[in-house]
Enzyme design. Structure first.
Site, mmCIF file in Angstrom:
data_model
loop_
_atom_site.group_PDB
_atom_site.id
_atom_site.type_symbol
_atom_site.label_atom_id
_atom_site.label_comp_id
_atom_site.label_asym_id
_atom_site.label_seq_id
_atom_site.Cartn_x
_atom_site.Cartn_y
_atom_site.Cartn_z
ATOM 1 N N GLU A 139 0.873 -1.170 0.000
ATOM 2 C CA GLU A 139 0.000 0.000 0.000
ATOM 3 C C GLU A 139 0.914 1.225 0.000
ATOM 4 O O GLU A 139 1.844 1.284 0.804
ATOM 5 C CB GLU A 139 -0.880 0.015 1.268
ATOM 6 C CG GLU A 139 -1.873 1.162 1.227
ATOM 7 C CD GLU A 139 -2.670 1.336 2.515
ATOM 8 O OE1 GLU A 139 -2.292 0.723 3.546
ATOM 9 O OE2 GLU A 139 -3.663 2.090 2.494
ATOM 10 N N ARG A 152 5.017 -13.124 9.658
ATOM 11 C CA ARG A 152 5.698 -11.869 9.369
ATOM 12 C C ARG A 152 7.016 -11.821 10.127
ATOM 13 O O ARG A 152 7.239 -12.574 11.075
ATOM 14 C CB ARG A 152 4.817 -10.672 9.677
ATOM 15 C CG ARG A 152 4.422 -10.507 11.116
ATOM 16 C CD ARG A 152 3.917 -9.090 11.425
ATOM 17 N NE ARG A 152 2.690 -8.683 10.762
ATOM 18 C CZ ARG A 152 2.597 -7.609 9.973
ATOM 19 N NH1 ARG A 152 3.663 -6.877 9.742
ATOM 20 N NH2 ARG A 152 1.454 -7.270 9.432
ATOM 21 N N LYS A 177 4.183 0.035 10.552
ATOM 22 C CA LYS A 177 4.302 1.317 9.845
ATOM 23 C C LYS A 177 3.861 2.470 10.731
ATOM 24 O O LYS A 177 4.433 3.549 10.685
ATOM 25 C CB LYS A 177 3.412 1.286 8.591
ATOM 26 C CG LYS A 177 4.056 0.691 7.376
ATOM 27 C CD LYS A 177 3.157 0.986 6.173
ATOM 28 C CE LYS A 177 3.384 -0.041 5.069
ATOM 29 N NZ LYS A 177 2.364 0.101 4.005
#
Length: 567
Positions: free
Chosen positions: A43, A270, A280
């Site tokens: 994104e 992850r 983020k």
RNA sequence: UGUCCUGUAGUGUAAUUGGCAACACGUCUGAUUCUGGAUCAGAAGAGUUCAGGUUCGAGCCCUGACAGGACAACCA
């Protein structure tokens, strides 16, 4: 080890991850006509970090290994949060890692038209409806993980009414938040994502690519799988938290597919690293609150940060290779990352002399004004890198740590009465020093050298315990050196329930040293050039470096057995 | 009080159709070294969360516990 054992050991195949196993099986079974096509779907709302590198290496890596393709697809379905600003940096970072998407640079927004048509189709088939309720009410009706939801009063609207409403939503006739389009699935499903998920919402913010063309935007679940389908993706690899989305992913594909082809979503763990944060949101917060100098601060786990710190793409890939892909939520030790970068840099960086905390040594029996050129090997791991000369003279700098007035037992460095080798030059013996009685600090050390012990000369056979790096005082260049340490002093700063992760910021994560003395050959170093400062660590020239003020970032220290003994 | 996922040395990962639990990092020895780096040789460290079951044999299959995680954004 016997010869037989040796042979056996050589034959051990590197085991493949469960994901690769799935892919290999699918290929073998001839699914999707034996194609493999993956995608990396960032994104555009932030910079890529080393966790993304793990995903990039997987998706691009699998495609490469099995003769397929990997698309780059920006998942840009939310104009409120996204910005073109991030697109270039994302592309730069992927290229830096060494991967390429050729001409396959796509955007979820490329498919807004198709997605809109698909939504319309669902409405016509009675599988979607417009809900006029507020977010609060819809949320309340969703139930909880342990309690089933209840159906919306708008659930049984007619197709024509739904169609009309959806068109008007997109025409801008309604306010944001007043209407949503929902898939009609099952409000009692034990999986919350199947309880009539919202698939379209009204957003009137201009989109960075489609401008004001659309007033309705698809949600992630309604964009991702379908984009995969439109692009012919066969394996959609994502992280574990999307596991619960998979039934919805499959449900939507079922409504969309017309033939045998279907993309398959597979989830992996992850990347978590000790002594840092990876979300983020938190990284952005560190930047905004000034805890770091920016996204590319060398302490950040971002790819641009690691690059500036002196990490190579190879070292990052090696690390990712080492940690593997599983379904276990793990925290990986940074020391493994550090090991990977040391291993890589050991082979490729030239050795140079730099004194970080200079202490002047005067060689009292060395002629004043005399200068000798001594020859040093550039890289003992790579003979082809040759040698270079550096000047030696009567006054030199050594590390403050390399001299002790009252040394402990195993101190092999310089001390009163001790002999050490100055690497590449002579053996010297300490026979005095000047101490500032007020502060207790050593200001100068006096030594005598043995003229026949110069490296390469017959007398150089003599063994001494310690070898020091040094820089000729007259010829040294002044430099700034930035010593970086872990950003947090807690292994898992974000995992502490009662403590905000910022409470664990390491106040000593950046130490700036000025007046460091570096050898003259370093005068021409360019940003991102990497070196091993002999006996200290690996260093990389910073972007802010200038000829007047060279700046070096410490990538990682060399392993230091002495500091361990000394403890 | 749900659904899904996961439990293997300190950490991260391996372990063909069930067959002596292996590798890397880290740790500790020793050798070597003009980097207390690198290299080389070696060592310690788990009996696989627990309890049953199937089997000649279970880390792997079955049952049940326990523990951790994910899911209740008009985020992705």
């Amino acid at each position: 080890m016997s010869e037989e054992n040796l042979k056996e050991k050589e034959e051990i195949k590197p085991s493949i991850s469960f994901i690769e196993q799935f892919i290999a099986d699918d290929l073998k079974e001839g699914k999707n006509s034996g194609r493999i096509h993956t995608r990396f779907p960032p994104e555009p709302n932030g910079y890529l970090h080393i966790g993304h590198a793990k995903a990039i290496c997987l998706s691009f890596g699998m495609a490469q290994k099995y003769g397929g393709k990997c698309n780059l697809r920006f998942d840009d379905t939310n104009p409120v949060k996204e910005d073109v600003e991030y697109i270039d940096s994302i592309k730069e970072d992927i290229h830096w890692l060494g991967f390429d998407w050729e001409n396959r640079e796509f955007y979820a927004s490329d498919y807004f038209g198709k997605l809109y048509d698909f939504a319309t189709d669902l409405i016509k088939r009675g599988l979607a409806y417009v809900d006029d309720q507020t977010a609060e009410i819809i949320s309340a009706q969703k139930g909880t993980p342990t309690q089933p939801g209840t159906e919306s009063p708008f659930r049984e609207r007619t197709v024509s009414e739904n169609l009309d409403l959806f068109v008007r939503m997109n025409n801008g006739e309604f306010e944001e938040g007043s209407h949503v389009l929902r898939a009609k699935i099952d409000m009692t499903s034990p999986n919350m994502h199947m309880r009539d998920p919202i698939i379209y919402r009204i957003i009137k913010t201009s989109h960075h690519r489609t401008g004001n063309k659309w007033m309705v935007y698809p949600m992630y679940d309604f964009a991702h799988g379908q984009s995969d389908y439109f692009e012919g993706i066969t394996h959609s690899l994502c992280t574990l938290e999307f596991e619960v989305h998979r039934p919805l992913y499959n449900w939507l594909i079922d409504q969309l597919k017309t033939g045998d082809y279907r993309p398959r979503q597979i989830e992996f763990n992850r990347l978590n690293l000790t002594y840092t944060v990876m979300s983020k949101r938190k990284l952005l917060q560190l930047v905004q609150e000034g805890s770091v100098s920016g996204w590319d601060d060398p302490r950040m786990p971002t790819l641009c940060g690691l690059r500036r710190r002196g990490y190579t793409p190879e070292s990052i890939k090696k690390f990712i290779d080492l940690i593997g892909y599983t379904k276990v939520e793990a925290i990986n030790d940074v020391s493994l990352l550090e090991h990977a970068v040391r291993e890589d840099l050991n082979l490729r960086t030239p050795r140079v002399f730099a004194v970080l905390n200079p202490l002047k040594v005067i060689i009292t029996n060395y002629p004043e004004g005399k200068v000798e050129e001594v020859e040093l090997i550039n890289n003992p791991e790579d003979e082809t890198k040759g040698t270079r000369n550096i000047p030696f003279s009567r006054e030199i700098f050594i590390e403050q740590d390399d001299f002790m007035e009252n040394p402990p037992k195993k101190f092999f460095r310089l001390a009163p009465g001790n002999e050490v080798r100055l690497k590449g030059a002579y053996i010297i013996k300490c026979d005095g020093f000047k101490k500032n009685e007020k502060t207790g600090s050593i200001e100068e050390v006096y030594c005598t050298y043995e003229p026949d012990t110069r490296s390469g000369e017959p007398g150089s056979e003599k063994k001494v315990k310690g070898t020091l790096h040094w820089v000729s005082a007259k010829h040294a260049i002044n430099a700034e050196v930035r010593l970086y340490d872990r950003l947090f002093n807690h292994e898992d700063p974000a995992g502490q329930k009662d403590d905000d992760y910022r409470n664990f910021l390491n106040p000593g994560s950046l130490k700036v040293l000025r007046g460091c003395k570096i050898e003259p050959s370093l005068g021409s170093a360019k940003p991102l050039d990497k070196f091993q400062f002999q006996r200290l660590g690996y260093f990389c020239v910073d972007y802010e470096s200038t000829r007047e003020n060279p700046v070096f970032n410490r990538t990682v220290q060399l392993k230091d057995t002495w500091s361990k003994i000394n403890k």
